[in-house]
Every structure is written in structure tokens, then in C-alpha cells.
Design a protein around this motif. Structure first.
Motif, PDB file in Angstrom:
ATOM      1  N   GLY A 162       0.722  -8.263  26.353  1.00  0.00           N
ATOM      2  CA  GLY A 162       1.756  -9.099  26.942  1.00  0.00           C
ATOM      3  C   GLY A 162       3.148  -8.504  26.814  1.00  0.00           C
ATOM      4  O   GLY A 162       3.482  -7.877  25.809  1.00  0.00           O
ATOM      5  N   PHE A 163       3.961  -8.722  27.831  1.00  0.00           N
ATOM      6  CA  PHE A 163       5.346  -8.228  27.841  1.00  0.00           C
ATOM      7  C   PHE A 163       6.119  -8.888  26.695  1.00  0.00           C
ATOM      8  O   PHE A 163       6.100 -10.099  26.527  1.00  0.00           O
ATOM      9  CB  PHE A 163       5.988  -8.584  29.179  1.00  0.00           C
ATOM     10  N   GLY A 164       6.796  -8.062  25.914  1.00  0.00           N
ATOM     11  CA  GLY A 164       7.623  -8.593  24.831  1.00  0.00           C
ATOM     12  C   GLY A 164       6.860  -9.060  23.613  1.00  0.00           C
ATOM     13  O   GLY A 164       7.445  -9.578  22.668  1.00  0.00           O
ATOM     14  N   LYS A 165       5.542  -8.884  23.625  1.00  0.00           N
ATOM     15  CA  LYS A 165       4.728  -9.326  22.491  1.00  0.00           C
ATOM     16  C   LYS A 165       4.574  -8.173  21.493  1.00  0.00           C
ATOM     17  O   LYS A 165       4.008  -7.130  21.834  1.00  0.00           O
ATOM     18  CB  LYS A 165       3.338  -9.765  22.963  1.00  0.00           C
ATOM     19  N   ASP A 203       9.520  -3.992  34.093  1.00  0.00           N
ATOM     20  CA  ASP A 203      10.405  -4.894  34.823  1.00  0.00           C
ATOM     21  C   ASP A 203      10.537  -6.222  34.062  1.00  0.00           C
ATOM     22  O   ASP A 203       9.533  -6.907  33.829  1.00  0.00           O
ATOM     23  CB  ASP A 203       9.831  -5.140  36.223  1.00  0.00           C
ATOM     24  N   PRO A 204      11.766  -6.591  33.666  1.00  0.00           N
ATOM     25  CA  PRO A 204      11.914  -7.774  32.818  1.00  0.00           C
ATOM     26  C   PRO A 204      11.686  -9.098  33.538  1.00  0.00           C
ATOM     27  O   PRO A 204      11.516 -10.133  32.892  1.00  0.00           O
ATOM     28  CB  PRO A 204      13.377  -7.666  32.339  1.00  0.00           C
ATOM     29  N   THR A 205      11.692  -9.070  34.876  1.00  0.00           N
ATOM     30  CA  THR A 205      11.468 -10.318  35.612  1.00  0.00           C
ATOM     31  C   THR A 205       9.986 -10.590  35.802  1.00  0.00           C
ATOM     32  O   THR A 205       9.493 -11.683  35.510  1.00  0.00           O
ATOM     33  CB  THR A 205      12.170 -10.260  36.986  1.00  0.00           C
ATOM     34  N   VAL A 206       9.284  -9.596  36.271  1.00  0.00           N
ATOM     35  CA  VAL A 206       7.871  -9.814  36.578  1.00  0.00           C
ATOM     36  C   VAL A 206       6.974  -9.513  35.372  1.00  0.00           C
ATOM     37  O   VAL A 206       5.906 -10.121  35.218  1.00  0.00           O
ATOM     38  CB  VAL A 206       7.446  -8.962  37.807  1.00  0.00           C
ATOM     39  N   GLY A 207       7.405  -8.597  34.513  1.00  0.00           N
ATOM     40  CA  GLY A 207       6.571  -8.192  33.383  1.00  0.00           C
ATOM     41  C   GLY A 207       6.026  -9.342  32.559  1.00  0.00           C
ATOM     42  O   GLY A 207       4.821  -9.397  32.280  1.00  0.00           O
ATOM     43  N   PRO A 208       6.871 -10.296  32.162  1.00  0.00           N
ATOM     44  CA  PRO A 208       6.375 -11.399  31.329  1.00  0.00           C
ATOM     45  C   PRO A 208       5.334 -12.276  32.018  1.00  0.00           C
ATOM     46  O   PRO A 208       4.593 -13.002  31.361  1.00  0.00           O
ATOM     47  CB  PRO A 208       7.650 -12.207  31.028  1.00  0.00           C
ATOM     48  N   LYS A 209       5.280 -12.210  33.345  1.00  0.00           N
ATOM     49  CA  LYS A 209       4.337 -13.075  34.072  1.00  0.00           C
ATOM     50  C   LYS A 209       2.936 -12.460  34.156  1.00  0.00           C
ATOM     51  O   LYS A 209       1.951 -13.178  34.352  1.00  0.00           O
ATOM     52  CB  LYS A 209       4.839 -13.318  35.500  1.00  0.00           C
ATOM     53  N   LEU A 210       2.861 -11.151  34.073  1.00  0.00           N
ATOM     54  CA  LEU A 210       1.626 -10.489  34.487  1.00  0.00           C
ATOM     55  C   LEU A 210       0.415 -10.825  33.635  1.00  0.00           C
ATOM     56  O   LEU A 210      -0.709 -10.844  34.133  1.00  0.00           O
ATOM     57  CB  LEU A 210       1.835  -8.977  34.557  1.00  0.00           C
ATOM     58  N   ASN A 211       0.615 -11.044  32.337  1.00  0.00           N
ATOM     59  CA  ASN A 211      -0.574 -11.367  31.539  1.00  0.00           C
ATOM     60  C   ASN A 211      -0.862 -12.866  31.533  1.00  0.00           C
ATOM     61  O   ASN A 211      -1.708 -13.332  30.788  1.00  0.00           O
ATOM     62  CB  ASN A 211      -0.433 -10.845  30.112  1.00  0.00           C
TER      63      ASN A 211
END
Lengths: 318, 325
Positions: free
Chosen positions: A220-223, A298-306
Motif C-alpha cells: 500500500g502507498f504510504g504504508k 503518484d500521490p493522488t492515485v497511489g493511495p487508491k490502488l491497493n
């Protein structure tokens, strides 16, 4: 990036052209058949989902067989009725076939060429016009390469710009979707309507699609950790690690295409990956390899992908 | 699961490397050897023997590569004296899937909340000593096949051997490639490399692993017979998973059973099986939480079509009519 909702799409028109002889001929035949009954669609043969002992022939089939074969509906109603042969797949049905994983695979086609799946379209709400989306092979034949063209019109009907994309996934099977991304230099607010032109090349050398896909993990993004294991790739982008197994066909190269879809079924993001350089010698029959990790910063879409479903395609070349 | 701090890990790695050197000379005290289930280890060795192919690996060597992934995947690394002394439990279910993926359908009725009334009717994605995951190597096997160490080892041996064979590079690089599916192996797969070095003597082709006969192939998974009231003579084999019966190390996955914002619930006892459903032409895996055993006011059950990631692919139902002899 912010995208238009479906309701904001103005005067969307779709023109699908089948450009080559074989596909064109087949599409015409399909259309003829379909003309008898507009609601009548053409069933297609769906790709196989291999059993574990078919993936790994070293396994003893007897050890992996089902606990029982249900011919009488015991514990019936347990799975959606649209997931098997003889049942129609819907756009929401998740499938795992050789060469493809995800939604939007159709078990019946219109016979009218390759078409944009309108519900999958994600068009930028601001800035320059941009579209992510899916097309689907609505013929009953495999098509080679697909090119998507969007003609952007202003309010007065004039052509503002024409943009094209070559879809990377080749040898797209009947009923199979495929992703595209188009970018224009025209501000989105100037676009009043869009004409879609889709052309297909005939299959010159059919790519290998009988390949089995697996996702090893998604980070996950930011995890900062994954299942308790600390990550060492700060600032922790989204990462997908995926692999491929061959069956009875060796390949020299393979390419993964991934598309993530949001809760409304619109394409959020598209990525591609080649086999990890560790596997530069290709893959023999019944072998395994993995792709280079897909990394999204990408900080906008990255967190959504997982948090959302993905569609995966693999194309092998011999 | 809790893990070693990096400092502790370094100290542990140093210590085990020393033990490994001792082991190479045949002087490793039994108490310092890694521990593993007796039959589970035999299953790994047998599966390795069936999957050597053209890898160039020896049977024990491949078996050591296989079991190397189990400790970082299922044992609590914060154990004070080294995690290899704890025997991996075949009934282990992953607990740390929260917020790692699109996992809403792992939760009963898709309600992601540890306070939901049916929260412990929970579909765990990672199963067994190898943590076969429904999105990856566990996609086309059932829960009991991921638990049973003979069937689980077959899949793992085949995948590791294939990756090793296909990869280019040195033996160390090829091992790293072979361990790619297991994130718990750590950066550059150092955790698994250390376990491999500690448990396999390349000179003598011997495994330095103490067998624990209290941990069986099933790890405590019970074999039962299931049926429905509407067709009582049509019975089939099913399996009962009950955390309280698990063999092997449980401290790493049997704590805070209700779960939390960062921890999935520990499932209450359930029955599981898989069938080929001829009506839809698919293999389907089932898990049933019967109210007589859960204390819930409803018997919840879930179903997953083989091949689908359970995080989005489990369908949930109420009022199970499953009966068990």
C-alpha cells in the motif's frame, strides 16, 4: 487527476471500424446474424482457468481433487449464477482466465467489431483532455493490434484535435477488454463531443495468451510495513509484484499490463511491466517467472490502488 | 504479526550465523537447531524430490529453501531466543491483511469492522506454514490444501524450483528469485537466506532441523463428514478449523482475537471444503460458521470461486444449512 463523471460526458458517440479483411468479414457475418434479433448476442468460448495440477504437472491430481462434485445443487445458490459456462458474465464479474484477470470480460458479444466500454471511461474534469478506458473485442475472433482514436469536437462541431493510442495488449480474444490511455493538448472544457474510431490489425503472429497470472503481493502507498514486515522503500510507493507461469508453450518474453478500476468501474490508472531481468533467457514450458515490480509514486492515485480491483493482462512472445 | 526490531534481528542473525558455522562441523547442539513438524518436514522433502526438474538442486537443498520461508511468514520474530526454535503451525491464518489491499470481502457481509456482530466469521487470505494466498499461489487450492503440508508443499516446491531454474545469476541470486513470492523473506531475502544457511549443510547435504512429532500434517485441522438436511445421504468430506486445536507455535497469530484497526479477527471455528459445481463449471471453496459453535444468531457462510482473490471475490450468505456428522 480529476475525471468527469459519466453524467458529464456530453454527446458521446462511438464509431467502431474493423479495418482488416478477416475481422471485417467476421464482424459483418456477426452483424448479419445479430440482425435477426437485435437482442440476440453471440456466445464466445471463454479461456480456460487451469486446475492446479495442470499448472504444475508434477502434482498428484488425486491429492488436489474436489471434496465432491455437485451435480444436484447441494448448497446451491452459493455463487453468482453468472460465473460459469452457459451463464452470462456481467461487467462486474471477476474472472481469472489464462492471460487475463479481472472484470469486464464478456461471455456474449454483439459481433460489431471492437467497441469502447462506455462505463469504463474516465475523462479528465480539468486541464487538458485525457481519457482512460477500456475497449472490448465484440467479435468472435481474436484480433491483433487495436488502435483507438478520439476525435474531439468543439461546441460548433469543429474538430479541435484528434488523438490516438495503440493498445499494448495484443491478440485480444472474443469478449476480452483491453485498456487505453489518450492525452490531448486541448482544454477539456472546450470539448463538447467525442467520436471514437477503433481500428484493428489482423493477427500476424498470434501472441501467447495461455499464460497463468498471479499477484504475489501489493504494498500500500504510504504504508511503512506489509503484514508486519517493515518496508525499506520509503516514502513507500504503491507496489505490485506479479508473476507468470507457462503451460505447454515456451516464450522468450512476456509483458504485463495492469489497469485499476474505481468503485464505479472507471479506469483509474494503467501500468506495464516486463519480465524481471533475472529471466532474460525467457521461459521454458511449465516454468515460472516474475515481472519487474510495478511502482506508483503518484500521490493522488497511489493511495487508491491497493483499495480497488485491478485487471491484468499478460502477453507472451515466442 | 510483531516482528524483530532491526537491532534484535541483527543480533539474531549474527548468532545464527555462528551456529551455522558450528553446524557445518557437525557440532551444533540439538537444542540450537531449527525446529519443524516431523511429517511436515518429510512432506517438504518429498515434494522437493518430485520437483527438482532441471534446477540442479539437491532434494534436501530444495526442502531447506522451502521451509526457510515459513519462519518469517508465520512465527513471531520478537521471540527472545530466535524464531527458528518455534515450530510453524500448519493451521496459521494471516492476521495483518488490514489496509494492505482491497480486502472488504474478507469480512463477513463485506463489513470491515472488528465490532461487527459477525466479525469473527472472517475469511483469512493467507493460509498455512507457507501462507499460500488466494491472490497468488493459493488461488487454485482450497483452505485444507493450503493447511495440509503434503498438498501445500507440492505447490511451493514446484514454484520455488521453477523460479530457481528460470532465473539467471549466482546461486544466491537464484535463491532470492525463488523466494520472491514471500515478502516476509525481507530485503534481498536476507531472512530466508539466513534460515537456509542455518538449516542446510551444503557440504554434507544434510538438514539441521529438529523434528517435532507433536506437529502433524494437518496441524490440528479435523476431517469431518458434511451433508445437508435436504439430502442426508449425499455426504462429503469436509474439514473443521478450530484455532484452539492448532499445533505448533500459536503466539504469533492467536492474540487479540477480536482484531483491531490494524489486525484482522481470529476466525471462530468453521467448516470448509471445496466442490466442483457442475452447474457453473467452477471449483468453489466454502467456509461455514455454524451458530451452534460461534454463538452467533445466524450461521454465516462464504464462498470463493477458485482463482479469484478472496479480498474481492468472496460472496457472503446467511442461514447455512450445512450439517456435520
Amino acid at each position: 487527476m480529476i475525471f468527469l463523471s459519466k453524467s458529464k460526458l456530453i454527446a458521446l458517440s462511438i464509431v467502431a471500424l474493423a479495418a482488416t479483411s478477416s475481422v471485417l468479414a467476421y464482424a459483418a457475418q456477426d452483424t448479419q446474424e445479430a440482425n435477426g434479433d437485435k437482442a440476440q448476442k453471440l456466445k464466445v468460448k471463454l479461456p480456460k482457468q487451469p486446475e492446479v495440477w495442470e499448472l504444475y504437472p508434477t502434482l498428484d491430481k488425486e491429492m488436489y481433487k474436489p471434496d465432491f462434485v455437485d451435480n444436484s445443487g447441494l448448497m446451491g445458490g452459493s455463487i453468482p449464477e453468472d460465473t460459469g459456462p452457459g451463464h452470462m458474465l456481467t461487467d462486474n464479474t471477476m474472472v481469472n482466465f489464462l492471460g487475463f484477470q479481472g472484470a469486464y470480460y464478456a461471455s456474449e458479444v454483439t459481433g460489431e467489431g471492437v467497441q469502447v466500454i462506455e462505463n469504463s471511461l474516465n475523462i479528465a474534469e480539468s486541464g487538458d483532455w485525457k481519457a482512460l478506458g477500456l475497449v472490448r473485442n465484440e467479435t468472435t475472433e481474436v484480433v491483433g493490434q487495436i488502435k483507438v482514436e478520439a476525435v474531439l469536437h468543439g461546441a460548433d462541431g469543429s474538430i479541435l484535435e484528434t488523438v490516438k493510442d495503440k493498445i499494448e495488449v495484443e491478440s485480444i480474444r472474443p469478449g476480452e477488454p483491453a485498456p487505453f490511455e489518450l492525452k490531448a493538448n486541448t482544454p477539456v472544457e472546450q470539448v463538447a463531443s467525442i467520436d471514437w474510431n477503433i481500428t484493428t490489425d489482423e493477427v500476424k503472429q498470434q501472441a501467447a495468451r495461455d499464460l497463468h497470472l498471479k499477484v504475489y503481493y501489493e504494498l500500500g502507498f504510504g504504508k511503512p510495513d506489509y503484514k508486519g514486515q517493515k518496508r525499506e522503500d520509503a516514502p513507500y510507493p504503491y507496489v505490485m509484484s506479479a508473476s507468470v507461469n507457462t503451460l505447454d508453450r515456451a516464450i522468450k518474453q512476456a509483458e504485463l499490463t495492469a489497469a485499476w478500476i474505481d468503485e464505479n468501474g472507471k479506469v483509474l490508472w494503467i501500468e506495464q511491466a516486463k519480465l524481471d531481468p533475472m529471466f532474460r533467457n525467457g521461459m521454458v514450458e511449465y516454468s515460472a517467472a516474475y515481472f519487474q515490480d510495478i511502482v506508483v509514486t503518484d500521490p493522488t492515485v497511489g493511495p487508491k490502488l491497493n483499495q480497488v480491483p485491478y485487471l491484468l493482462w499478460v502477453v507472451g512472445r515466442q | 504479526m510483531k516482528k524483530f526490531s532491526s537491532l534484535l534481528r541483527k543480533a539474531f542473525v549474527t548468532a545464527t550465523a555462528g551456529l551455522c558455522l558450528l553446524g557445518m562441523f557437525g557440532n551444533t547442539p540439538a537444542a540450537e537447531a531449527a525446529k519443524y513438524g516431523d511429517v511436515p518436514l518429510t512432506d517438504a522433502i518429498n515434494a522437493a524430490g518430485s520437483n527438482l526438474g532441471t534446477s540442479g538442486l539437491k532434494q534436501n537443498q530444495l526442502a531447506a529453501m522451502m521451509v526457510a520461508v515459513t519462519w518469517p511468514e508465520v512465527i513471531d520474530n520478537s521471540a527472545p531466543t530466535g524464531y527458528r526454535e518455534y515450530v510453524p503451525s500448519p493451521m496459521t491464518v494471516g492476521r495483518a491483511d488490514v489496509s494492505t489491499a482491497n480486502g472488504t470481502m474478507l469480512w463477513a457481509d463485506g463489513v470491515v469492522s472488528s465490532t461487527y456482530k459477525y466479525a469473527r466469521a472472517h475469511w483469512s487470505a493467507g493460509i498455512g506454514v507457507y501462507q499460500l494466498d488466494g491472490a497468488g499461489m493459493g488461488a487454485n487450492v482450497s483452505l485444507h490444501q493450503a493447511v495440509m503440508t503434503d498438498t501445500a508443499s507440492g505447490v511451493v516446491a514446484a514454484e520455488i524450483s521453477r523460479l530457481y531454474t528460470n532465473a539467471t545469476g549466482t546461486a544466491v541470486e537464484k535463491r532470492r528469485a525463488a523466494w520472491k513470492p514471500w515478502y516476509g523473506c525481507g530485503t534481498n531475502k536476507i531472512n530466508c537466506e539466513n534460515n537456509y544457511i542455518a538449516t542446510y549443510n551444503a557440504t554434507t547435504d544434510a538438514l539441521n532441523i529438529t523434528r517435532d512429532t507433536t506437529v502433524t500434517r494437518s496441524g490440528g485441522l479435523q476431517t469431518k463428514t458434511c451433508y445437508t438436511a435436504s439430502a442426508p445421504t449425499a455426504t462429503w468430506t469436509c474439514y473443521r478449523w478450530d484455532a484452539s486445536l492448532a499445533q505448533g507455535h500459536k503466539g504469533s497469530w492467536q492474540y487479540t482475537p477480536t482484531g483491531s484497526a490494524s489486525l484482522q479477527p481470529l476466525p471462530l471455528p468453521f467448516y470448509t471444503y471445496y466442490k466442483y459445481d457442475s452447474a457453473v463449471g467452477k471449483n468453489v471453496e466454502y467456509r461455514h460458521w455454524l451458530k451452534a459453535e460461534t454463538g452467533y444468531d445466524n450461521s454465516k457462510w462464504g464462498a470463493r470461486v477458485f482463482g479469484l482473490n478472496p479480498r474481492s471475490g468472496v460472496n457472503w450468505y446467511s442461514n447455512s444449512t450445512l450439517l456435520v456428522q
